[in-house]
Enzyme design. Structure first.
Site, PDB file in Angstrom:
ATOM      1  N   GLN A  76       0.865  -1.187   0.000  1.00  0.00           N
ATOM      2  CA  GLN A  76       0.000   0.000   0.000  1.00  0.00           C
ATOM      3  C   GLN A  76       0.901   1.237   0.000  1.00  0.00           C
ATOM      4  O   GLN A  76       0.993   1.967   0.973  1.00  0.00           O
ATOM      5  CB  GLN A  76      -0.927  -0.038   1.209  1.00  0.00           C
ATOM      6  CG  GLN A  76      -1.875  -1.243   1.204  1.00  0.00           C
ATOM      7  CD  GLN A  76      -2.798  -1.257   2.404  1.00  0.00           C
ATOM      8  OE1 GLN A  76      -3.292  -0.220   2.841  1.00  0.00           O
ATOM      9  NE2 GLN A  76      -3.053  -2.437   2.948  1.00  0.00           N
TER      10      GLN A  76
ATOM     11  N   ASP B 137       5.791 -10.296 -13.868  1.00  0.00           N
ATOM     12  CA  ASP B 137       4.985  -9.131 -14.244  1.00  0.00           C
ATOM     13  C   ASP B 137       5.929  -7.972 -14.555  1.00  0.00           C
ATOM     14  O   ASP B 137       7.146  -8.063 -14.357  1.00  0.00           O
ATOM     15  CB  ASP B 137       3.978  -8.746 -13.142  1.00  0.00           C
ATOM     16  CG  ASP B 137       4.642  -8.571 -11.782  1.00  0.00           C
ATOM     17  OD1 ASP B 137       5.808  -8.138 -11.738  1.00  0.00           O
ATOM     18  OD2 ASP B 137       4.000  -8.888 -10.768  1.00  0.00           O
TER      19      ASP B 137
ATOM     20  N   LYS C 232       0.693  -9.882 -17.853  1.00  0.00           N
ATOM     21  CA  LYS C 232      -0.510 -10.420 -17.215  1.00  0.00           C
ATOM     22  C   LYS C 232      -1.512  -9.306 -16.950  1.00  0.00           C
ATOM     23  O   LYS C 232      -1.181  -8.124 -16.951  1.00  0.00           O
ATOM     24  CB  LYS C 232      -0.154 -11.109 -15.895  1.00  0.00           C
ATOM     25  CG  LYS C 232       0.298 -10.124 -14.820  1.00  0.00           C
ATOM     26  CD  LYS C 232       0.459 -10.767 -13.467  1.00  0.00           C
ATOM     27  CE  LYS C 232       0.720  -9.679 -12.423  1.00  0.00           C
ATOM     28  NZ  LYS C 232       0.970 -10.161 -11.095  1.00  0.00           N
TER      29      LYS C 232
ATOM     30  N   ASP D  24       2.815 -14.282  -1.983  1.00  0.00           N
ATOM     31  CA  ASP D  24       1.767 -14.223  -0.963  1.00  0.00           C
ATOM     32  C   ASP D  24       0.840 -15.431  -1.120  1.00  0.00           C
ATOM     33  O   ASP D  24       1.059 -16.477  -0.530  1.00  0.00           O
ATOM     34  CB  ASP D  24       1.015 -12.895  -1.075  1.00  0.00           C
ATOM     35  CG  ASP D  24       0.024 -12.692   0.064  1.00  0.00           C
ATOM     36  OD1 ASP D  24      -0.143 -13.607   0.896  1.00  0.00           O
ATOM     37  OD2 ASP D  24      -0.592 -11.612   0.136  1.00  0.00           O
TER      38      ASP D  24
END
Length: 317
Positions: free
Chosen positions: A101, A175, A198, A228
């Site tokens: 974040q 990515d 992607k 994750d």
């Protein structure tokens, strides 16, 4: 044993005590005597059972799951050392939680990575030592010195020692965000890179679109900073095998491995996942496919250099 004008003390919370012990053993000092427990209502209780007055204190604590508990332990430990007149407090955070974040991706998003940086500074930390932040700009969120260690040299060395045929190896970024990291690994292995393009329709869900680069009949090494739920890395690995790769290895610095991650890795085309111990991986998650390398030597060397007021950047030259 390190000798200096003031004491060096290594303390730890409950997030990764094994790593703290390993770091302390390398430095030749004991882990500090501190109890981090809970009151009956769940509040965190901290007792420091030795003097830290004037000492150079290093608090080893990853802010991994349970993230909020481990973060609060870190903040309360820092506050306790500050109030006990520690000479300098370094927050050693091998894995920095809330790092994803790091910006406003849409309207009214919080920037929690900055908030956590403010909390650590306000608690009384004098500097921070961490590894492979999800986004490099988080270094600028801190108003105190931050030393940023890299996991790439450790991971690259492991693959170099596997003695692959250089002409058959391709390093793949899962990515666009991991291209720089993949290129650093590729440079060390003298290998070309490829990129998986992607699309992510919603959080923790991704669709592999196509692969930019030649991976046919190649040994592929997928490189990411963290894994994750393992959706991205396993879908990428399966797609690479479908497109003609010979075998797929994967590596990351932070193995968060939440939810169905271990099951996905076990069922995937990944031959071996190489990761570092910045996050403690419980015994039930240590499947044969997962190889864990230690970051203790590089953290111990960085701590030694901070303590002795030497350059930390020399670790990468």
């Amino acid at each position: 044993m390190i000798t200096h004008g003031k004491d060096i003390k290594i303390f730890t919370g409950n997030s990764n005590p094994d790593l703290a012990k390993e770091i302390a053993d390398i430095l030749g000092v004991p882990v500090g005597d501190a109890e981090v427990g809970r009151f009956s209502d769940g509040e965190i209780s901290v007792n420091i059972n030795e003097t830290v007055r004037g000492a150079d204190v290093f608090v080893v604590q990853s802010t991994c799951a349970p993230v909020n508990d481990n973060l609060m332990e870190l903040l309360i430990l820092i506050d306790a050392f500050k109030r006990a007149s520690a000479g300098r407090i370094t927050a050693v955070i091998p894995y920095y939680g809330y790092a994803r974040q790091d910006r406003k991706a849409k309207a009214r998003d919080p920037i929690t990575a900055k908030l956590v940086a403010n909390l650590i500074t306000s608690a009384g930390a004098d500097r921070v030592l961490t590894m492979d932040l999800h986004a490099s700009q988080i270094q600028g969120y801190f108003d105190i010195p931050l030393d940023h260690l890299l996991g790439v040299p450790i991971l690259s060395k492991y693959f170099q020692e596997m003695n692959f045929n250089e002409e058959e190896v391709v390093v793949v970024s899962p990515d666009l965000g991991s291209v720089t990291r993949a290129r650093k690994v590729a440079d060390r292995l003298h290998a070309p890179i490829a990129i998986i393009d992607k699309r992510r329709p919603k959080a923790n869900v991704c669709e592999v679109m196509n692969v930019i680069g030649d991976i046919k009949d190649k040994t592929v090494i997928l490189v990411d900073d963290m894994i994750d739920t393992a959706g991205t890395i396993t879908k990428g690995a399966n797609a690479l095998m479908d497109l003609g790769a010979k075998e797929v290895y994967a590596c990351c610095t932070h193995a968060v491995l939440s939810g169905p991650a271990v099951e996905r890795i076990q069922k995937s085309a990944i031959k071996e996942l190489v990761t570092l111990n910045t996050v403690r991986i419980s015994e039930e998650k240590r499947i044969d496919k997962i190889k864990i390398l230690s970051v203790a030597p590089i953290f111990a060397e960085a701590i030694k250099r901070i303590y002795e007021d030497m350059s930390v950047s020399k670790l990468f030259s």
